[in-house]
Design a protein around this motif. Structure first.
Motif, PDB file in Angstrom:
ATOM      1  N   LEU A  63      16.058  17.833  -3.063  1.00  0.00           N
ATOM      2  CA  LEU A  63      17.225  18.470  -3.658  1.00  0.00           C
ATOM      3  C   LEU A  63      17.172  18.445  -5.181  1.00  0.00           C
ATOM      4  O   LEU A  63      16.392  17.715  -5.766  1.00  0.00           O
ATOM      5  CB  LEU A  63      18.472  17.697  -3.255  1.00  0.00           C
ATOM      6  N   TYR A  64      18.067  19.148  -5.759  1.00  0.00           N
ATOM      7  CA  TYR A  64      18.365  19.071  -7.195  1.00  0.00           C
ATOM      8  C   TYR A  64      17.295  19.692  -8.073  1.00  0.00           C
ATOM      9  O   TYR A  64      17.393  19.661  -9.276  1.00  0.00           O
ATOM     10  CB  TYR A  64      18.545  17.628  -7.690  1.00  0.00           C
ATOM     11  N   LEU A  65      16.226  20.183  -7.501  1.00  0.00           N
ATOM     12  CA  LEU A  65      15.193  20.703  -8.373  1.00  0.00           C
ATOM     13  C   LEU A  65      15.274  22.207  -8.509  1.00  0.00           C
ATOM     14  O   LEU A  65      14.687  22.783  -9.393  1.00  0.00           O
ATOM     15  CB  LEU A  65      13.812  20.279  -7.895  1.00  0.00           C
ATOM     16  N   GLU A  66      15.954  22.840  -7.587  1.00  0.00           N
ATOM     17  CA  GLU A  66      16.087  24.273  -7.783  1.00  0.00           C
ATOM     18  C   GLU A  66      17.525  24.682  -7.525  1.00  0.00           C
ATOM     19  O   GLU A  66      18.198  24.146  -6.661  1.00  0.00           O
ATOM     20  CB  GLU A  66      15.128  25.043  -6.878  1.00  0.00           C
ATOM     21  N   ALA A  67      17.970  25.618  -8.301  1.00  0.00           N
ATOM     22  CA  ALA A  67      19.338  26.081  -8.155  1.00  0.00           C
ATOM     23  C   ALA A  67      19.433  27.022  -6.970  1.00  0.00           C
ATOM     24  O   ALA A  67      18.488  27.737  -6.652  1.00  0.00           O
ATOM     25  CB  ALA A  67      19.765  26.798  -9.422  1.00  0.00           C
ATOM     26  N   ARG A  68      20.598  26.983  -6.315  1.00  0.00           N
ATOM     27  CA  ARG A  68      20.812  27.913  -5.208  1.00  0.00           C
ATOM     28  C   ARG A  68      20.978  29.332  -5.754  1.00  0.00           C
ATOM     29  O   ARG A  68      20.559  30.309  -5.184  1.00  0.00           O
ATOM     30  CB  ARG A  68      22.077  27.551  -4.429  1.00  0.00           C
ATOM     31  N   THR A  69      21.685  29.399  -6.892  1.00  0.00           N
ATOM     32  CA  THR A  69      21.895  30.694  -7.528  1.00  0.00           C
ATOM     33  C   THR A  69      21.345  30.569  -8.936  1.00  0.00           C
ATOM     34  O   THR A  69      21.114  29.469  -9.416  1.00  0.00           O
ATOM     35  CB  THR A  69      23.392  31.019  -7.601  1.00  0.00           C
ATOM     36  N   ILE A  73      21.298  30.010 -12.621  1.00  0.00           N
ATOM     37  CA  ILE A  73      22.250  29.436 -13.565  1.00  0.00           C
ATOM     38  C   ILE A  73      21.773  29.664 -14.998  1.00  0.00           C
ATOM     39  O   ILE A  73      22.255  29.038 -15.930  1.00  0.00           O
ATOM     40  CB  ILE A  73      22.486  27.938 -13.299  1.00  0.00           C
ATOM     41  N   LEU A 113      12.486  18.581 -16.102  1.00  0.00           N
ATOM     42  CA  LEU A 113      11.940  18.221 -14.799  1.00  0.00           C
ATOM     43  C   LEU A 113      12.130  19.363 -13.809  1.00  0.00           C
ATOM     44  O   LEU A 113      11.217  19.712 -13.062  1.00  0.00           O
ATOM     45  CB  LEU A 113      12.657  16.967 -14.295  1.00  0.00           C
ATOM     46  N   SER A 114      13.319  19.953 -13.812  1.00  0.00           N
ATOM     47  CA  SER A 114      13.572  20.984 -12.816  1.00  0.00           C
ATOM     48  C   SER A 114      12.844  22.286 -13.168  1.00  0.00           C
ATOM     49  O   SER A 114      12.726  23.170 -12.345  1.00  0.00           O
ATOM     50  CB  SER A 114      15.077  21.222 -12.663  1.00  0.00           C
ATOM     51  N   ALA A 154      16.362  16.251 -17.498  1.00  0.00           N
ATOM     52  CA  ALA A 154      16.680  16.831 -16.198  1.00  0.00           C
ATOM     53  C   ALA A 154      16.263  18.300 -16.172  1.00  0.00           C
ATOM     54  O   ALA A 154      15.660  18.777 -15.211  1.00  0.00           O
ATOM     55  CB  ALA A 154      18.172  16.689 -15.901  1.00  0.00           C
ATOM     56  N   LEU A 155      16.572  18.996 -17.249  1.00  0.00           N
ATOM     57  CA  LEU A 155      16.240  20.409 -17.302  1.00  0.00           C
ATOM     58  C   LEU A 155      14.719  20.592 -17.291  1.00  0.00           C
ATOM     59  O   LEU A 155      14.185  21.424 -16.560  1.00  0.00           O
ATOM     60  CB  LEU A 155      16.849  21.031 -18.561  1.00  0.00           C
TER      61      LEU A 155
END
Lengths: 632, 422
Positions: free
Chosen positions: B184-190, B192, B227-228, B224-225
């Motif tokens: 989780l948390y590594l790619e946005a669903r929509t 952004i 990394l993702s 965080a940014l």
């Protein structure tokens, strides 16, 4: 033995014969407790690793850090039939030959022959090694002076007797510094700056006397105090979050700003303190502070906000046993109690006494004995000394004897706390209320009140404590007073360019900025957006918190919750995008956007395919800003 | 006003030396990663029963023996619960610790004792000993991944304690619902992107951070940014890139996929992965809780753990990876009225294998009912001392705690178990 010492010894051997008159004068001038014991302590002889250890070292036992000069005198002058000193030939005294390595010494070289301490000891033995000479200097006070001499800074210790006569005692005090990473104090009083930008307290101890002085590093910067009051909407936001863990809604803000400006702040503080939301927040404050079990205690109505009654009830309730029975060792229980209720780290005395600490190992053990479980037949349980095996008589701190009290009688513990320890409990509570509202305690860490960790501002802590006592421990009255002080209402420092760690202002210079943790922020955002409260609980590392804020489901859920502020605005806001963005700003940041902010928000909003999508994009950006996550 | 683009925003911090691993380029070279030892710690949170895992008592009365028997084996001391046959077949290559013993029957305190290597203290919050995998804080500037990762959460005792937060674990949730099993948390669903651009513009209008706390948070936000957005990092977390055969071998359950992810992360430069498997606190119906389900807990443990061993062996990683299965305490030898077992800190067990560890060694034993260690019990703090030693870290190394007091990495009296170390 080297030839030098031999000759010196021979000369000293002659001294009593040639100058009897001088000896009388010497005899009268020496005092073991002030002249001799401190020098042994300073040389490290009385430390826990050496002769100060529980069983001494190499057959000689001194009291730890020289706290018991009588016993030390006996050890040096009387034990081994007095072989440790040689009155006829002082230089041959073991007490001199060992630390100068004239004889083998496990502790290695402590003094050189020519050291002043060696001369003093030699003269003292020559004078007959008295415990207290008739005309010995008897200090009643100790002071510290900071001096600039030549290249470096020094601290000088001065002792005064009852008549005001002063003498230098730098050579025999024990120094300690509140921040060993900032400053080291050398034995001769020289200051070795480790961090010239820092500030710290220097403490010194001589026998039972102690003194302290505040040291500012040569490059420390006095941060200018922020005096002006925070912007009123910022203040309202701060007040709501501190007392309710949420930001004021747009309705709250409109109601507030419609009221008369002179009295509205104080009236709002009172209104919030009297509300049910505050009571729930206060419960969480108590849970965190007093380690209360999750089950809410049934507090009687009038006791709800009185800290003394809350403490009594929490202690009396059987629930306490559940919280503390996880700790089997009575010492763990005693330490947990002292930490919460008195703000004391009693555990420091578990291993050995500390030179500046008030509580000794004996105090620690006899206090722990109060926390032994009762036996099944109801009789008081016994606590055995973990090392010696003897039964320890239970005793409250600061009291001589309480053999009849025990853990099985929690009312006794509460009575002692509320009556005997009233002042200490109140200071601890006042400091916690300050930390709650001002973001940081005057004593930090909150559970570490001690001589060597003084409050940032003693007078201020005393004033808040006084308020708490005057209101008979009423939290709402005390908070009302505190929240109406200038100190609470001050602005934070505005941006000051490049930040260096050491220039972080203290609590008195400016309001500290706290960064909200992930769950605090998420909960406040959900409440501001009229979305259901998120599930909270688990803590997370800062990096995973930021990752979740970027891509996590809980933010997504808040932005897409049916009927949330965004969907209401999209449905009823019409085409007035400026009004919608202003409304979002009020709800999330408790202020209106500046013209520049409005412009960039409008650009993002207009680029979105629909009004709702545009509002979500703007709201998401605001949730990710630095400003929303900082409690300023 | 000039708005700051995402790329410029990132470029501005590329030189931040304190946060080197976020350089979003290539993976650590295989050579630098292979030199350093790494840890995979499977934590059975809640207190796994020693009797139903690594210390069965098949000849004890029913109320002690419990619902399961033990595996048959050549060596009697290498018998474990019958529901762990695949692990049992590997025991001649592992270390079994029995009789881990303390007086702490509370979850947090017991976990603190084992995971920090120090008895619980009210004064000092010790870091979890996996934080010490790199005691001198010599970050590898080439590594694209956090050095210490917890899946999906980190027990409190395993966190950074008195150390700075970056030295603690970074939690990464595993999404078992999505067939891809991506983290989780590594790619946005929509998308952004628009919000990120606006956020950067608003932050620029806000000015400089107003305190050290805000500046610190800014650094984490950038990390965080980064990394993702790093392809290397996202690939490291993407289990879809493993072969279907591997994913099946480990098992389609949390334990299997988490251990597979752990192996994948270690291969790419992470130094410690803590897999926090919750739900081992079985006060009632312990036979049902452990033996039934899709898959049953014990079957999942057996499959995942044996798959990890064989996978590490096949990839020749056993000489640099240290693996441990541990829990905060054992459970009461006598089954209670609800058919469960309660907390029992007198006799817990653990399984270790990999680099620096002997093979086929059993250290310690408990009495016929699994109540007490036969000889001296193993203090929980000695597990950390032993594993640090296996990782090539000296557990007696001292660091300065915030009070200015030197503190050994694990408690001074906690000596490593030398007879299990090579």
């Amino acid at each position: 033995m080297n030839w030098h010492a031999r000759i010196l010894g021979a000369l000293l051997l002659l001294t009593p014969l040639v100058s009897a008159a001088a000896q009388v004068a010497n005899d009268a001038n020496y005092d073991f407790a002030w002249d001799i014991a401190p020098r042994l302590t300073q040389a490290g002889c009385a430390s826990a690793e050496c002769h100060g250890g529980a069983t001494g070292r190499g057959g000689m036992k001194l009291s730890l850090f020289g706290t018991d000069p009588r016993a030390d005198y006996a050890a040096i002058v009387e034990d081994l039939d007095g072989r440790r000193i040689d009155r006829l030939d002082p230089a041959r005294s073991l007490i001199l030959r060992k630390p100068t390595l004239d004889l083998d010494h496990g502790g290695g070289l402590r003094w050189n022959e020519e050291d002043h301490a060696v001369q003093v000891l030699r003269e003292w033995i020559t004078a007959g090694a008295p415990y207290r000479g008739a005309e010995a200097f008897q200090p009643v006070a100790l002071e510290l002076l900071l001096e600039q001499r030549g290249e470096g800074s020094h601290v000088r210790a001065i002792a005064r007797d009852a008549d005001g006569n002063a003498t230098h005692v730098t050579d025999r005090v024990v120094f300690q510094c509140s921040d060993p990473f900032a400053l080291r104090v050398l034995q001769d009083g020289r200051l070795d700056e480790q961090n010239p930008q820092a500030k710290a307290w220097i403490f010194a101890r001589l026998g039972q006397l102690d003194a302290r002085v505040y040291w500012r590093g040569s490059q420390s910067i006095e941060v200018e105090r922020v005096e002006e009051r925070a912007d009123e909407s910022r203040l309202l936001r701060r007040l709501y979050f501190d007392l309710l863990e949420r930001w004021p809604t747009t309705d709250d803000q409109r109601r507030y700003f419609a009221a008369a400006p002179q009295s509205r702040y104080a009236a709002e503080v009172r209104r919030l303190l009297d509300g049910a939301e505050f009571a729930a927040r206060f419960d969480r404050f108590l849970d965190a502070w007093l380690e209360r079990p999750a089950m809410a205690p049934s507090r009687s109505e009038e006791a709800v906000f009185k800290l003394d009654r809350i403490a009594r009830e929490t202690l009396n309730r059987s629930a306490r046993a559940a919280a503390w029975n996880q700790r089997r060792d009575p010492r763990d229980r005693a330490e947990a109690f002292a930490k919460s209720y008195l703000g004391l780290r009693l555990e420091c005395a578990r291993c050995h006494n500390h030179p500046f600490d008030r509580w000794t190992q004996d105090d620690h053990l006899s206090f722990a004995a109060l926390f032994v479980d009762a036996r099944p037949d109801g009789a008081a349980g016994k606590f055995f000394d973990p090392e010696q095996g003897a039964v320890i008589a239970p005793r409250f701190l600061d009291r001589s004897s309480d053999a009849d009290r025990s853990w099985s009688e929690p009312a006794a513990l509460a009575n002692w706390l509320i009556a005997d320890q009233r002042e200490r409990f109140a200071i601890n509570a006042a400091n916690r209320l300050i930390a709650w509202t001002l973001g940081r305690g005057l004593v930090e860490p909150l559970d570490d009140h001690r001589t060597t960790n003084p409050p940032l501002d003693e007078a201020l802590l005393a004033e808040v404590t006084e308020q708490l006592l005057a209101s008979s421990f009423d939290v709402r009255d005390t908070l009302f007073w505190l929240l109406n002080t200038d100190l609470y209402q001050r602005a934070t420092r505005v941006s000051h360019g490049a930040l260096e760690e050491s220039t972080e202002p203290d609590l008195l210079a400016a309001r500290p900025v706290r960064v909200l943790d992930r769950d605090e922020l998420l909960r406040a955002v959900c409440r501001a957006l009229d979305a259901p409260d998120p599930e909270t609980g688990a803590s997370a590392s800062p990096l995973s918190s930021e990752l979740e804020l970027l891509h996590g489901e809980r933010i997504e859920a808040a932005l897409h919750a049916p009927g949330n502020l965004l969907s209401v605005l999209a449905e009823f806001g019409g085409a007035d995008e400026v009004a919608m963005i202003e409304e979002l700003y009020l709800a999330l940041l408790t202020r209106s956007p500046t013209a520049a902010e409005l412009r960039v928000c409008q650009a993002t909003y207009s680029a979105a395919p629909s009004s709702l999508a545009g509002l979500r994009a703007v709201a998401r950006a605001m949730i990710l800003t630095r400003e929303i996550g900082a409690h300023r | 006003m000039k708005s700051i683009g995402r790329r410029e925003f990132l470029a501005g911090v590329a030189g931040a030396a304190a946060w080197p691993w976020f350089a979003s380029h290539a993976l650590a070279s295989a050579s630098s990663a292979s030199k350093q030892r790494a840890l995979i710690l499977l934590w059975l949170d809640g207190g796994a029963s020693h009797l139903e895992t690594f210390d069965p008592k098949p000849f004890a009365p029913t109320e002690v023996r419990g619902p399961f028997s033990s595996t048959a084996g050549v060596r009697e001391d290498l018998q474990i619960c019958e529901r762990l046959p695949r692990v049992a077949a590997l025991l001649d290559r592992c270390v079994l610790l029995r009789g881990i013993s303390s007086g702490e029957g509370n979850h947090d305190r017991a976990a603190t004792f084992l995971l920090t290597g120090h008895p619980p203290s009210g004064v000092l919050t010790h870091p979890g000993w996996p934080c010490w995998i790199d005691p001198d804080l010599s970050f590898d500037p080439e590594a694209p991944l956090p050095r210490y990762i917890a899946l999906p959460t980190a027990p409190n005792a395993s966190r950074s304690g008195f150390l700075a937060a970056p030295r603690g674990p970074v939690e990464m949730a595993i999404d078992l619902q999505r067939a891809c099993l991506a983290l989780l948390y590594l790619e946005a669903r929509t998308s952004i992107d628009a919000s990120l651009d606006l956020r950067n513009a608003l932050d620029a209008l806000d000015g400089a951070p107003r305190s050290e706390a805000e500046a610190t948070r800014d650094r984490f936000r950038l990390q965080a940014l980064a990394l993702s957005r790093s392809k290397a990092a996202r690939d490291a977390f993407d289990l879809k890139l493993e072969t279907a055969a591997d994913r099946t071998r480990y098992g389609s359950h949390f334990a299997g996929q988490a251990l597979l992810a752990a192996r994948r992360l270690i291969e790419r430069g992470t130094r410690a992965v803590l897999v926090n498997w919750t739900g081992w606190d079985h006060h009632r119906d312990i036979g049902k809780e452990l033996g039934y389900g899709f898959p049953a807990k014990l079957d999942a443990l057996d499959q995942a753990l044996s798959a990890l061993y064989l996978d590490l062996e096949r990839r020749a990683m056993l000489d640099r990876v240290v693996v441990a299965v541990a829990t905060e305490f054992g459970r009461t030898p006598r089954i209670n009225l609800q058919g469960g077992r309660d907390h029992w800190p007198r006799a817990s067990s653990a399984l270790l294998f990999g680099a620096g560890l002997k093979r086929g060694v059993v250290h310690g034993a408990t009495d016929a009912r699994g109540e007490e260690p036969l000889e001296d019990g193993i203090a929980p703090s000695r597990i950390g001392a032993t594993l640090l030693r296996a990782l090539g870290v000296d557990p007696t190394h001292e660091v300065m705690a915030p009070s200015g007091r030197p503190i050994a990495l694990v408690a001074k009296n906690a000596s490593p178990l030398l007879d299990v170390l090579t």
